[in-house]
Motif scaffolding. Sequence first.
Motif, PDB file in Angstrom:
ATOM      1  N   ASP A  50       0.856  -1.182   0.000  1.00 17.50           N
ATOM      2  CA  ASP A  50       0.000   0.000   0.000  1.00 17.50           C
ATOM      3  C   ASP A  50       0.899   1.242   0.000  1.00 17.50           C
ATOM      4  OD1 ASP A  50      -1.646   2.156   0.609  1.00 17.50           O
ATOM      5  OD2 ASP A  50      -2.606   1.183   2.324  1.00 17.50           O
ATOM      6  N   PRO A  51       0.950   2.005  -1.106  1.00 19.14           N
ATOM      7  CA  PRO A  51       1.841   3.168  -1.158  1.00 19.14           C
ATOM      8  C   PRO A  51       1.488   4.242  -0.134  1.00 19.14           C
ATOM      9  CG  PRO A  51       0.472   3.050  -3.128  1.00 19.14           C
ATOM     10  CD  PRO A  51       0.208   1.799  -2.347  1.00 19.14           C
ATOM     11  N   VAL A  52       0.231   4.344   0.260  1.00 20.86           N
ATOM     12  CA  VAL A  52      -0.156   5.332   1.267  1.00 20.86           C
ATOM     13  C   VAL A  52       0.425   4.924   2.624  1.00 20.86           C
ATOM     14  CG1 VAL A  52      -2.093   6.439   2.453  1.00 20.86           C
ATOM     15  CG2 VAL A  52      -2.222   6.010  -0.006  1.00 20.86           C
ATOM     16  N   PHE A  53       0.351   3.638   2.960  1.00 24.76           N
ATOM     17  CA  PHE A  53       0.933   3.150   4.209  1.00 24.76           C
ATOM     18  C   PHE A  53       2.444   3.378   4.208  1.00 24.76           C
ATOM     19  CE2 PHE A  53       2.321  -0.613   6.906  1.00 24.76           C
ATOM     20  CZ  PHE A  53       2.025  -0.008   8.112  1.00 24.76           C
ATOM     21  N   ALA A  54       3.090   3.123   3.076  1.00 25.96           N
ATOM     22  CA  ALA A  54       4.534   3.367   2.963  1.00 25.96           C
ATOM     23  C   ALA A  54       4.847   4.840   3.216  1.00 25.96           C
ATOM     24  CB  ALA A  54       5.037   2.936   1.582  1.00 25.96           C
ATOM     25  N   ALA A  55       4.028   5.724   2.681  1.00 23.62           N
ATOM     26  CA  ALA A  55       4.239   7.165   2.878  1.00 23.62           C
ATOM     27  C   ALA A  55       4.036   7.547   4.345  1.00 23.62           C
ATOM     28  CB  ALA A  55       3.300   7.968   1.976  1.00 23.62           C
ATOM     29  N   VAL A  56       3.043   6.941   4.991  1.00 25.80           N
ATOM     30  CA  VAL A  56       2.799   7.221   6.414  1.00 25.80           C
ATOM     31  C   VAL A  56       3.993   6.769   7.242  1.00 25.80           C
ATOM     32  CG1 VAL A  56       1.348   6.643   8.414  1.00 25.80           C
ATOM     33  CG2 VAL A  56       0.284   7.200   6.218  1.00 25.80           C
ATOM     34  N   LEU A  57       4.537   5.590   6.937  1.00 22.52           N
ATOM     35  CA  LEU A  57       5.701   5.097   7.688  1.00 22.52           C
ATOM     36  C   LEU A  57       6.906   6.016   7.505  1.00 22.52           C
ATOM     37  CD1 LEU A  57       5.489   1.250   7.011  1.00 22.52           C
ATOM     38  CD2 LEU A  57       4.852   2.474   9.112  1.00 22.52           C
ATOM     39  N   ALA A  58       7.145   6.443   6.274  1.00 23.39           N
ATOM     40  CA  ALA A  58       8.289   7.338   6.019  1.00 23.39           C
ATOM     41  C   ALA A  58       8.103   8.672   6.745  1.00 23.39           C
ATOM     42  CB  ALA A  58       8.458   7.556   4.519  1.00 23.39           C
ATOM     43  N   ARG A  59       6.896   9.203   6.709  1.00 27.97           N
ATOM     44  CA  ARG A  59       6.621  10.475   7.392  1.00 27.97           C
ATOM     45  C   ARG A  59       6.718  10.303   8.906  1.00 27.97           C
ATOM     46  NH1 ARG A  59       7.417  15.399   8.039  1.00 27.97           N
ATOM     47  NH2 ARG A  59       5.632  16.719   8.512  1.00 27.97           N
TER      48      ARG A  59
END
Length: 145
Positions: A13-22
């Motif tokens: 899930d690219p949104v989950f990946a973005a949340v983890l990075a943020r």
Amino acid sequence: MPSDSPAAPFATDPVFAAVLARMIERLDARLSPEQRRQLATAMPHILWEFPDVGGRLHLAATPAGLSVADPGASPPFVVRMPRATLEDAAFGRRSLGASFIAGRIHVRGMNPLRLREFIMLVEPLLESYREAHRELIPAPSPPLS
């Protein structure tokens, strides 16, 4: 500080990946230099795995800052849990301690002498996740009447 071009966390899930990075960016800003130093000494690499969503985040800690590292590396310290467990803890629905006791969280490679440094990370990490989630996954709009 996070690197200028950190490796992206692996997640289906690219949104989950973005949340983890943020979350890592926010966590880095939240920790004091002394906390970063303690974490870097105790656990310079932590692999967070979310097998239910194919997610993985390799956190690299140095005294200079936290960053997302290449997910191909295999650090000695691994935390494995479902994504929902992280979100339940972040949003106050269930504590990480209760989830750990219930067997929803698996930890490998933890030196018991370093438990203090890991515990020091938990609340700032949950707060950072909560903020990143709210920032990148806005609440749904109320239905029209």
